[in-house]
Design a protein around this motif. Sequence first.
Motif, PDB file in Angstrom:
ATOM      1  N   UNK A  33       0.817  -1.219   0.000  1.00 13.39           N
ATOM      2  CA  UNK A  33       0.000   0.000   0.000  1.00 13.39           C
ATOM      3  C   UNK A  33       0.850   1.268   0.000  1.00 13.39           C
ATOM      4  N   UNK A  34       1.733   1.395   0.976  1.00 13.97           N
ATOM      5  CA  UNK A  34       2.455   2.657   1.171  1.00 13.97           C
ATOM      6  C   UNK A  34       3.638   2.835   0.234  1.00 13.97           C
ATOM      7  N   UNK A  35       4.457   1.818   0.151  1.00 17.07           N
ATOM      8  CA  UNK A  35       5.688   1.962  -0.633  1.00 17.07           C
ATOM      9  C   UNK A  35       5.445   1.838  -2.137  1.00 17.07           C
ATOM     10  N   UNK A  36       4.486   1.016  -2.530  1.00 17.08           N
ATOM     11  CA  UNK A  36       4.314   0.779  -3.962  1.00 17.08           C
ATOM     12  C   UNK A  36       3.128   1.566  -4.518  1.00 17.08           C
ATOM     13  N   UNK A  37       1.919   1.226  -4.075  1.00 14.78           N
ATOM     14  CA  UNK A  37       0.724   1.839  -4.658  1.00 14.78           C
ATOM     15  C   UNK A  37       0.679   3.357  -4.440  1.00 14.78           C
ATOM     16  N   UNK A  38       0.938   3.799  -3.231  1.00 14.86           N
ATOM     17  CA  UNK A  38       0.912   5.246  -2.979  1.00 14.86           C
ATOM     18  C   UNK A  38       2.022   5.976  -3.729  1.00 14.86           C
ATOM     19  N   UNK A  39       3.184   5.355  -3.844  1.00 12.94           N
ATOM     20  CA  UNK A  39       4.294   5.976  -4.574  1.00 12.94           C
ATOM     21  C   UNK A  39       3.951   6.099  -6.060  1.00 12.94           C
ATOM     22  N   UNK A  40       3.307   5.084  -6.611  1.00 14.64           N
ATOM     23  CA  UNK A  40       2.877   5.151  -8.013  1.00 14.64           C
ATOM     24  C   UNK A  40       1.878   6.295  -8.182  1.00 14.64           C
ATOM     25  N   UNK A  41       0.927   6.369  -7.274  1.00 11.74           N
ATOM     26  CA  UNK A  41      -0.086   7.431  -7.330  1.00 11.74           C
ATOM     27  C   UNK A  41       0.548   8.814  -7.188  1.00 11.74           C
ATOM     28  N   UNK A  53       0.159   5.094 -17.538  1.00  7.93           N
ATOM     29  CA  UNK A  53       1.269   4.394 -16.876  1.00  7.93           C
ATOM     30  C   UNK A  53       0.880   4.033 -15.443  1.00  7.93           C
ATOM     31  N   UNK A  54       0.226   4.976 -14.770  1.00  7.78           N
ATOM     32  CA  UNK A  54      -0.213   4.716 -13.399  1.00  7.78           C
ATOM     33  C   UNK A  54      -1.163   3.524 -13.372  1.00  7.78           C
ATOM     34  N   UNK A  55      -2.129   3.538 -14.275  1.00  5.72           N
ATOM     35  CA  UNK A  55      -3.108   2.448 -14.338  1.00  5.72           C
ATOM     36  C   UNK A  55      -2.416   1.125 -14.610  1.00  5.72           C
ATOM     37  N   UNK A  56      -1.502   1.116 -15.574  1.00  5.54           N
ATOM     38  CA  UNK A  56      -0.792  -0.118 -15.924  1.00  5.54           C
ATOM     39  C   UNK A  56       0.055  -0.614 -14.762  1.00  5.54           C
ATOM     40  N   UNK A  57       0.785   0.299 -14.097  1.00  9.77           N
ATOM     41  CA  UNK A  57       1.639  -0.111 -12.971  1.00  9.77           C
ATOM     42  C   UNK A  57       0.811  -0.653 -11.808  1.00  9.77           C
ATOM     43  N   UNK A  58      -0.300   0.010 -11.511  1.00 11.23           N
ATOM     44  CA  UNK A  58      -1.151  -0.470 -10.415  1.00 11.23           C
ATOM     45  C   UNK A  58      -1.754  -1.829 -10.763  1.00 11.23           C
ATOM     46  N   UNK A  59      -2.169  -1.963 -11.988  1.00 14.88           N
ATOM     47  CA  UNK A  59      -2.734  -3.235 -12.426  1.00 14.88           C
ATOM     48  C   UNK A  59      -1.666  -4.338 -12.375  1.00 14.88           C
ATOM     49  N   UNK A  60      -0.487  -4.033 -12.868  1.00 18.03           N
ATOM     50  CA  UNK A  60       0.609  -5.003 -12.839  1.00 18.03           C
ATOM     51  C   UNK A  60       0.960  -5.378 -11.399  1.00 18.03           C
ATOM     52  N   UNK A  89      -6.810   3.450  -4.315  1.00 18.12           N
ATOM     53  CA  UNK A  89      -6.400   2.321  -5.137  1.00 18.12           C
ATOM     54  C   UNK A  89      -7.299   2.137  -6.357  1.00 18.12           C
ATOM     55  N   UNK A  90      -8.359   2.953  -6.470  1.00 18.57           N
ATOM     56  CA  UNK A  90      -9.209   2.852  -7.652  1.00 18.57           C
ATOM     57  C   UNK A  90      -8.406   3.243  -8.870  1.00 18.57           C
ATOM     58  N   UNK A  91      -8.690   2.592  -9.954  1.00 17.28           N
ATOM     59  CA  UNK A  91      -8.012   2.934 -11.192  1.00 17.28           C
ATOM     60  C   UNK A  91      -8.544   4.255 -11.725  1.00 17.28           C
ATOM     61  N   UNK A  92      -7.660   5.049 -12.306  1.00 17.02           N
ATOM     62  CA  UNK A  92      -8.079   6.302 -12.919  1.00 17.02           C
ATOM     63  C   UNK A  92      -9.113   6.056 -13.997  1.00 17.02           C
ATOM     64  N   UNK A  93      -8.967   4.954 -14.696  1.00 18.78           N
ATOM     65  CA  UNK A  93      -9.902   4.659 -15.779  1.00 18.78           C
ATOM     66  C   UNK A  93     -11.325   4.587 -15.256  1.00 18.78           C
ATOM     67  N   UNK A  94     -11.522   3.986 -14.089  1.00  9.60           N
ATOM     68  CA  UNK A  94     -12.853   3.896 -13.510  1.00  9.60           C
ATOM     69  C   UNK A  94     -13.408   5.288 -13.244  1.00  9.60           C
TER      70      UNK A  94
END
Length: 163
Positions: A33-41, A53-60, A89-94
């Motif tokens: 959550x903190x180190x990966x997902x939040x950093x991507x966001x 890129x954000x969507x792809x990285x979060x999905x990956x 954590x919601x995808x931007x696409x949504x």
Amino acid sequence: MVILLPFKLLSLRSLLAEKREPEDIQKLLDLYKNDIMNTISQAYQAGEIKGSDETALMSFTRMLMDHLYRKYDEIREGVEEMRDRDHSLELDMDEYIDKMIEMEEQLDSKAEELANMNKELASMNKELASMNKELTSKDEELASKDELIRLLSERLAQYEPQM
């Protein structure tokens, strides 16, 4: 490099293979959550990566997390619970899809409103044309009366004594 962040999930894999203590599971969930997902966001918000890129990285990252730790129920449950709780954590696409649907509904509403206004305008134009026709008729009638007055004035002038 933001693109390599999902691979940080591998760092705790060996530890969890040996023992699954609650604090180790929490470390993994915090890392996720903190180190990966939040950093991507945050990288997206800072303009370092594009929305796609954000969507792809979060999905990956989610796929990698599911693949690496699917056999550990307590981890899978923790990740699912975080997804339910954490709206970041919601995808931007949504979000974009929701906004597009809302905008399409507004557009449809405005189009209907515009169609109704066009009908009203057409009706008003028809009424105006009818009034213009009536006005033209009255103008012709008035011109005819003016001509009659002029002729009568000329006749009357013939019968008036000359001074």
